[in-house]
Design an enzyme around this catalytic site. Structure first.
Site, mmCIF file in Angstrom:
data_model
loop_
_atom_site.group_PDB
_atom_site.id
_atom_site.type_symbol
_atom_site.label_atom_id
_atom_site.label_comp_id
_atom_site.label_asym_id
_atom_site.label_seq_id
_atom_site.Cartn_x
_atom_site.Cartn_y
_atom_site.Cartn_z
ATOM 1 N N HIS A 34 -7.471 -7.359 -8.167
ATOM 2 C CA HIS A 34 -7.776 -6.398 -7.099
ATOM 3 C C HIS A 34 -9.098 -6.775 -6.412
ATOM 4 O O HIS A 34 -9.216 -6.702 -5.196
ATOM 5 C CB HIS A 34 -7.931 -4.976 -7.674
ATOM 6 C CG HIS A 34 -6.681 -4.374 -8.239
ATOM 7 N ND1 HIS A 34 -6.570 -3.944 -9.530
ATOM 8 C CD2 HIS A 34 -5.473 -4.113 -7.669
ATOM 9 C CE1 HIS A 34 -5.358 -3.438 -9.734
ATOM 10 N NE2 HIS A 34 -4.677 -3.539 -8.633
ATOM 11 N N LYS A 90 1.939 10.914 -11.739
ATOM 12 C CA LYS A 90 1.818 9.565 -12.302
ATOM 13 C C LYS A 90 0.772 9.581 -13.417
ATOM 14 O O LYS A 90 -0.412 9.836 -13.160
ATOM 15 C CB LYS A 90 1.430 8.573 -11.197
ATOM 16 C CG LYS A 90 1.439 7.138 -11.686
ATOM 17 C CD LYS A 90 1.495 6.157 -10.548
ATOM 18 C CE LYS A 90 1.526 4.739 -11.097
ATOM 19 N NZ LYS A 90 1.705 3.728 -10.072
ATOM 20 N N ARG A 146 1.248 -10.652 -5.262
ATOM 21 C CA ARG A 146 0.989 -11.589 -6.365
ATOM 22 C C ARG A 146 2.062 -12.661 -6.493
ATOM 23 O O ARG A 146 1.798 -13.816 -6.723
ATOM 24 C CB ARG A 146 0.883 -10.829 -7.691
ATOM 25 C CG ARG A 146 -0.366 -9.990 -7.820
ATOM 26 C CD ARG A 146 -0.264 -9.034 -8.953
ATOM 27 N NE ARG A 146 0.863 -8.128 -8.755
ATOM 28 C CZ ARG A 146 1.336 -7.296 -9.659
ATOM 29 N NH1 ARG A 146 0.807 -7.267 -10.850
ATOM 30 N NH2 ARG A 146 2.341 -6.492 -9.379
ATOM 31 N N SER A 149 -2.539 -4.261 -14.341
ATOM 32 C CA SER A 149 -3.384 -3.334 -15.110
ATOM 33 C C SER A 149 -2.767 -3.023 -16.473
ATOM 34 O O SER A 149 -3.464 -2.994 -17.491
ATOM 35 C CB SER A 149 -3.597 -2.050 -14.321
ATOM 36 O OG SER A 149 -4.175 -2.341 -13.084
HETATM 37 N N1 COA Z 1 -4.215 -7.969 -8.770
HETATM 38 C C1 COA Z 1 -3.897 -7.447 -9.953
HETATM 39 N N2 COA Z 1 -2.955 -6.514 -10.144
HETATM 40 C C2 COA Z 1 -2.336 -6.087 -9.064
HETATM 41 C C3 COA Z 1 -2.597 -6.576 -7.789
HETATM 42 C C4 COA Z 1 -3.596 -7.567 -7.666
HETATM 43 N N3 COA Z 1 -3.920 -8.097 -6.486
HETATM 44 N N4 COA Z 1 -1.804 -5.968 -6.916
HETATM 45 C C5 COA Z 1 -1.052 -5.115 -7.628
HETATM 46 N N5 COA Z 1 -1.375 -5.193 -8.918
HETATM 47 C C6 COA Z 1 -0.732 -4.478 -10.029
HETATM 48 C C7 COA Z 1 -1.519 -3.316 -10.530
HETATM 49 O O1 COA Z 1 -2.387 -3.728 -11.549
HETATM 50 C C8 COA Z 1 -0.419 -2.408 -11.046
HETATM 51 O O2 COA Z 1 -0.069 -2.822 -12.339
HETATM 52 P P1 COA Z 1 0.595 -1.833 -13.409
HETATM 53 O O3 COA Z 1 1.916 -1.412 -12.823
HETATM 54 O O4 COA Z 1 0.720 -2.701 -14.586
HETATM 55 O O5 COA Z 1 -0.354 -0.690 -13.592
HETATM 56 C C9 COA Z 1 0.764 -2.690 -10.105
HETATM 57 O O6 COA Z 1 0.481 -3.956 -9.548
HETATM 58 C C10 COA Z 1 0.926 -1.722 -8.961
HETATM 59 O O7 COA Z 1 -0.357 -1.268 -8.611
HETATM 60 P P2 COA Z 1 -0.929 -0.879 -7.209
HETATM 61 O O8 COA Z 1 -1.025 -2.034 -6.297
HETATM 62 O O9 COA Z 1 -2.175 -0.150 -7.496
HETATM 63 O O10 COA Z 1 0.171 0.019 -6.597
HETATM 64 P P3 COA Z 1 0.672 1.373 -7.116
HETATM 65 O O11 COA Z 1 2.140 1.251 -7.125
HETATM 66 O O12 COA Z 1 0.047 1.829 -8.347
HETATM 67 O O13 COA Z 1 0.111 2.341 -5.985
HETATM 68 C C11 COA Z 1 0.242 3.359 -3.850
HETATM 69 C C12 COA Z 1 0.760 2.341 -4.802
HETATM 70 C C13 COA Z 1 -0.743 4.370 -4.426
HETATM 71 C C14 COA Z 1 -0.465 2.587 -2.781
HETATM 72 C C15 COA Z 1 1.534 4.025 -3.315
HETATM 73 O O14 COA Z 1 2.239 4.595 -4.386
HETATM 74 C C16 COA Z 1 1.289 5.064 -2.283
HETATM 75 O O15 COA Z 1 1.013 4.734 -1.152
HETATM 76 N N6 COA Z 1 1.392 6.337 -2.656
HETATM 77 C C17 COA Z 1 1.217 7.445 -1.771
HETATM 78 C C18 COA Z 1 2.538 8.085 -1.399
HETATM 79 C C19 COA Z 1 3.134 7.476 -0.165
HETATM 80 O O16 COA Z 1 2.512 7.373 0.871
HETATM 81 N N7 COA Z 1 4.411 7.068 -0.283
HETATM 82 C C20 COA Z 1 5.134 6.490 0.809
HETATM 83 C C21 COA Z 1 4.802 5.048 1.027
HETATM 84 S S1 COA Z 1 5.696 3.980 -0.017
#
Ligand code: COA
Length: 162
Positions: free
Chosen positions: A16, A40, A89, A127
């Site tokens: 990240h 979540k 990724r 993560s």
């Molecule tokens: N480096 C390391 N890990 C990464 C990464 C990077 N560059 N990019 C993503 N990841 C990993 C994270 O560690 C995480 O791992 P885990 O599943 O093992 O915990 C996974 O990828 C997903 O994480 P993240 O990128 O934080 O996305 P998320 O799915 O947790 O969050 C939101 C996504 C919050 C942005 C999304 O759910 C959201 O926009 N929510 C609001 C509701 C909404 O608007 N919905 C409609 C749009 S879809």
């Protein structure tokens, strides 16, 4: 230009951080937006996740850390963001990232998504993988910033003391 980089960051990793460092060169202000979705279940509470991000970034004038609940496009609008930033990724991320970008653009055509491809050294990090390695006593120092390492060590030692 204001960019918004959303995620759960449970916890923030070097992957990240790589995206944050590169995104901040492209935008004038970068908002790191920490998702607060009560349905979540996260390992770290919102405040701890935000503090780990702040401590990992250090003092950097053009980065702000905020929390958001509800729709990402609403958080983008409320904070004046022009663009959403996401990291890719591997090809396995493509499907969900493109879906998210399309949905967000349908919800608000004024806010587009910019995808940055992760550095190859971070392409396998997630993560939950890091937390699993830590639970079994493995070395995670290559994958997380120092403040996260300390926080995870603290959590693990608290667990051991019961
Ligand atoms: N480096 C390391 N890990 C990464 C990464 C990077 N560059 N990019 C993503 N990841 C990993 C994270 O560690 C995480 O791992 P885990 O599943 O093992 O915990 C996974 O990828 C997903 O994480 P993240 O990128 O934080 O996305 P998320 O799915 O947790 O969050 C939101 C996504 C919050 C942005 C999304 O759910 C959201 O926009 N929510 C609001 C509701 C909404 O608007 N919905 C409609 C749009 S879809």
């Amino acid at each position: 230009m204001i960019g918004i980089y959303p995620g759960t960051f449970d916890p923030i990793t070097l992957g990240h951080l790589d995206i944050i460092k590169r995104a901040k060169k492209v935008v004038d202000t970068l908002i790191v937006a920490v998702g607060n979705n009560p349905s979540k279940k996260t390992t770290f509470d919102l405040e701890t996740r935000m503090n780990m991000i702040r401590d990992s970034i250090g003092t950097c004038k053009n980065i702000e850390v905020i929390s958001f609940s509800g729709l990402l496009v609403d958080a983008a609008k409320d904070n004046g963001a022009d663009i959403i930033i996401r990291g890719l990724r591997a090809i396995s991320d493509y499907e969900s990232e493109s879906q998210m970008a399309i949905v967000n653009r349908a919800l608000n055509p004024d806010v587009d998504t910019m995808i940055l491809v992760s550095g190859h050294e971070y392409s396998f990090i997630s993560s939950s993988l890091i937390k699993e390695i830590a639970i079994f006593g493995g070395d995670i120092s290559e994958f997380v910033p120092e403040p996260v390492l300390k926080q995870i060590e603290l959590a693990e030692s608290k667990k051991k003391k019961g």
